[in-house]
Scaffold this active site. Structure first.
Site, mmCIF file in Angstrom:
data_model
loop_
_atom_site.group_PDB
_atom_site.id
_atom_site.type_symbol
_atom_site.label_atom_id
_atom_site.label_comp_id
_atom_site.label_asym_id
_atom_site.label_seq_id
_atom_site.Cartn_x
_atom_site.Cartn_y
_atom_site.Cartn_z
ATOM 1 N N TYR A 63 -37.900 43.281 -18.411
ATOM 2 C CA TYR A 63 -38.306 44.625 -17.985
ATOM 3 C C TYR A 63 -37.858 45.743 -18.923
ATOM 4 C CZ TYR A 63 -40.222 43.228 -13.470
ATOM 5 O OH TYR A 63 -41.015 42.690 -12.487
ATOM 6 N N ASP A 109 -41.656 38.231 -3.550
ATOM 7 C CA ASP A 109 -42.990 38.296 -2.927
ATOM 8 C C ASP A 109 -43.248 37.014 -2.133
ATOM 9 O OD1 ASP A 109 -43.674 40.843 -3.910
ATOM 10 O OD2 ASP A 109 -45.686 40.212 -4.499
ATOM 11 N N ASP A 126 -38.098 27.067 -10.699
ATOM 12 C CA ASP A 126 -39.243 26.349 -10.109
ATOM 13 C C ASP A 126 -38.787 25.540 -8.892
ATOM 14 O OD1 ASP A 126 -37.804 24.868 -11.967
ATOM 15 O OD2 ASP A 126 -39.540 23.926 -12.915
ATOM 16 N N ASP A 155 -38.380 39.366 -8.930
ATOM 17 C CA ASP A 155 -39.630 40.017 -8.526
ATOM 18 C C ASP A 155 -40.569 38.994 -7.896
ATOM 19 O OD1 ASP A 155 -41.671 42.012 -8.399
ATOM 20 O OD2 ASP A 155 -42.584 41.118 -10.184
ATOM 21 N N LYS A 160 -33.824 29.669 -15.597
ATOM 22 C CA LYS A 160 -34.675 28.655 -16.238
ATOM 23 C C LYS A 160 -33.958 28.229 -17.515
ATOM 24 C CE LYS A 160 -38.589 26.329 -16.458
ATOM 25 N NZ LYS A 160 -38.919 25.225 -15.552
HETATM 26 C C1 IPM Z 1 -41.438 45.563 -7.393
HETATM 27 C C2 IPM Z 1 -42.654 45.860 -8.236
HETATM 28 C C3 IPM Z 1 -42.234 46.450 -9.582
HETATM 29 C C4 IPM Z 1 -41.409 45.397 -10.307
HETATM 30 C C5 IPM Z 1 -43.381 46.946 -10.480
HETATM 31 C C6 IPM Z 1 -44.267 47.912 -9.760
HETATM 32 C C7 IPM Z 1 -42.856 47.565 -11.743
HETATM 33 O O1 IPM Z 1 -43.436 44.733 -8.379
HETATM 34 O O2 IPM Z 1 -40.635 46.477 -7.137
HETATM 35 O O3 IPM Z 1 -41.286 44.432 -6.929
HETATM 36 O O4 IPM Z 1 -41.973 44.512 -10.958
HETATM 37 O O5 IPM Z 1 -40.199 45.474 -10.203
HETATM 38 MN MN MN Z 2 -42.826 43.073 -7.116
#
Ligand code: IPM
Ligand code: MN
Ligand code: NAD
Length: 364
Positions: free
Chosen positions: A148, A260, A232, A256, A199
């Protein structure tokens, strides 16, 4: 997760900078801040909200994401920052979002990205036969390094010989402080274990550093069980047996992605919240895990619960655990009562969920 410099009781006005951002960020922030005000009133908390229009519209008008001096003011004049979401199809490279969101994460050195994974009601989990006890852990995502950092470049762009470089930066200081934070958190919150995920079988330099630092730090926390999983395998284990996890610590990019996945186990992005914190300086930013969901923007269908639960994290950070717990309970009861948006199988609009949660909160 606590703010760094405790204030004397009589000065306990908490000033919150609110950045609704783009798309559904606007709708969910409005609701979350309404619930925040109801919680503040119920628990006699002195709170002041100041709203900022940083986001795509302002960026398209002015070419500026985060104005000069904004970072310093957000740092010095506020106890916490609350962000809805950023992202707009008119800015496909997310230039404004990087400037604002990554600008704040990096600029305020918010190295802890704290993402709770907690199932509020069994009905929300897509896995078979999982109870609320089975899904209750925390992911700590390193928030200031890795892929990042934006270090890299493009060489011979647009030619057949084009080369794109994207560096993955891992520093001893950065890796150590997040791993140490994960262990400290486990110890102070009665969590039994810490799993570090990387990893290192492929990323032989950057994640070798993660391996060595983890080995070293874990020796200092013999009361906490700890083990390593390649990322993984981690995703597979989270689905197979989520109950084994208490605290997971990982790098920026994997954190990240993994969160999700974890969001979906809790009921989706509509219920997953997060805190970005520097525990040493007390700087903090709270936000839902989700983005601006452009296809749902302006329709009043976005689930505001993730945003409301981000406000819960903010109250806990401000040392109002009672208000935080009441918010979580009000959200849980709204879910149990079917007072939910369509992503959770209901028919309520965004603001109606806010009303349902606020009613349950006011009665506490
Ligand atoms: C998150 C988002 C951000 C990230 C993006 C929007 C830069 O996906 O906060 O999870 O990747 O950190
Ligand atoms: Mn995200
Ligand atoms: P997203 O999180 O915005 O949405 C993905 C999908 O998740 C949506 O289409 C929807 O089905 C569901 N969803 C998300 N939030 C929801 C909610 N509150 N209620 C109901 N359903 C919800 O991710 P995306 O579509 O990949 O990204 C859209 C934009 O947001 C992009 O510009 C991206 O860069 C940005 N983004 C910003 C942040 C942030 O500001 N922290 C986080 C993630 C993505």
């Amino acid at each position: 997760m606590r703010r760094g410099t405790p204030q004397p009781k009589e000065e306990r006005l908490a000033r919150i900078a609110v950045i609704p951002g783009d798309g559904i960020g606007n709708e969910v922030t409005e609701v979350a801040m309404h619930v925040t005000e109801v919680a503040a009133a119920a628990f006699d908390i002195d709170l002041e909200l100041e709203w900022f229009d940083y986001g795509a519209d302002t960026y398209l008008k002015t070419g500026v994401g985060l104005p000069d001096g904004a970072l310093e003011s957000l740092r010095d004049d506020f106890d916490a920052i609350y962000l809805g979401a950023l992202g707009d199809p008119r800015i496909p490279d997310m230039a404004h979002g990087k400037e604002i969101l990554l600008g704040l994460r990096f600029g305020l050195d918010l190295f802890v990205n704290h993402r709770p994974v907690k199932l509020l009601d069994e009905s929300l989990c897509p896995l078979k036969n999982r109870t609320v006890e089975d899904l209750d852990f925390v992911v700590f995502r390193e928030n200031t390094e890795g892929a990042y950092v934006g270090v890299g470049g493009i060489f011979k762009q647009g030619t057949a010989d084009e080369v794109a470089l994207q560096e993955d930066i891992n520093t001893r200081k950065g890796v150590e402080r997040i791993i140490r934070y994960a262990f400290e958190y486990a110890r102070s919150h009665g969590r039994k274990s810490v799993v570090m995920s990387d990893k290192s079988n492929v990323l032989r330099y950057g994640h070798d550093l993660w391996q060595r630092v983890f080995e070293e730090v874990r020796q200092e926390y013999e009361d906490i069980e700890s083990w390593h999983l390649l990322v993984d395998a981690l995703t597979m284990q989270i689905i197979k047996n989520p109950a084994q996890f208490d605290v997971i610590v990982t790098c920026n990019m994997f954190g990240d992605i993994v969160t999700d996945l974890c969001a979906q186990l809790q009921g989706g992005l509509g219920v997953a919240s997060s805190a970005n914190v520097n525990p040493h300086t007390g700087a903090a930013l709270f936000e839902p895990v989700h983005g601006s969901a452009p296809k749902y923007a302006g329709q009043g269908v976005a689930n505001p619960m993730a945003a409301i639960l981000a406000a819960q994290l903010m109250f806990e950070f401000l040392e109002h655990d009672d208000a935080g717990a009441a918010i979580e309970d009000a959200v849980r009861r709204s879910i149990v009562d079917g007072q939910v948006t369509r992503d959770l199988g209901g028919s309520l609009k965004t603001d109606e969920v806010g009303i349902a949660v606020a009613e349950r909160l006011a009665g506490c």
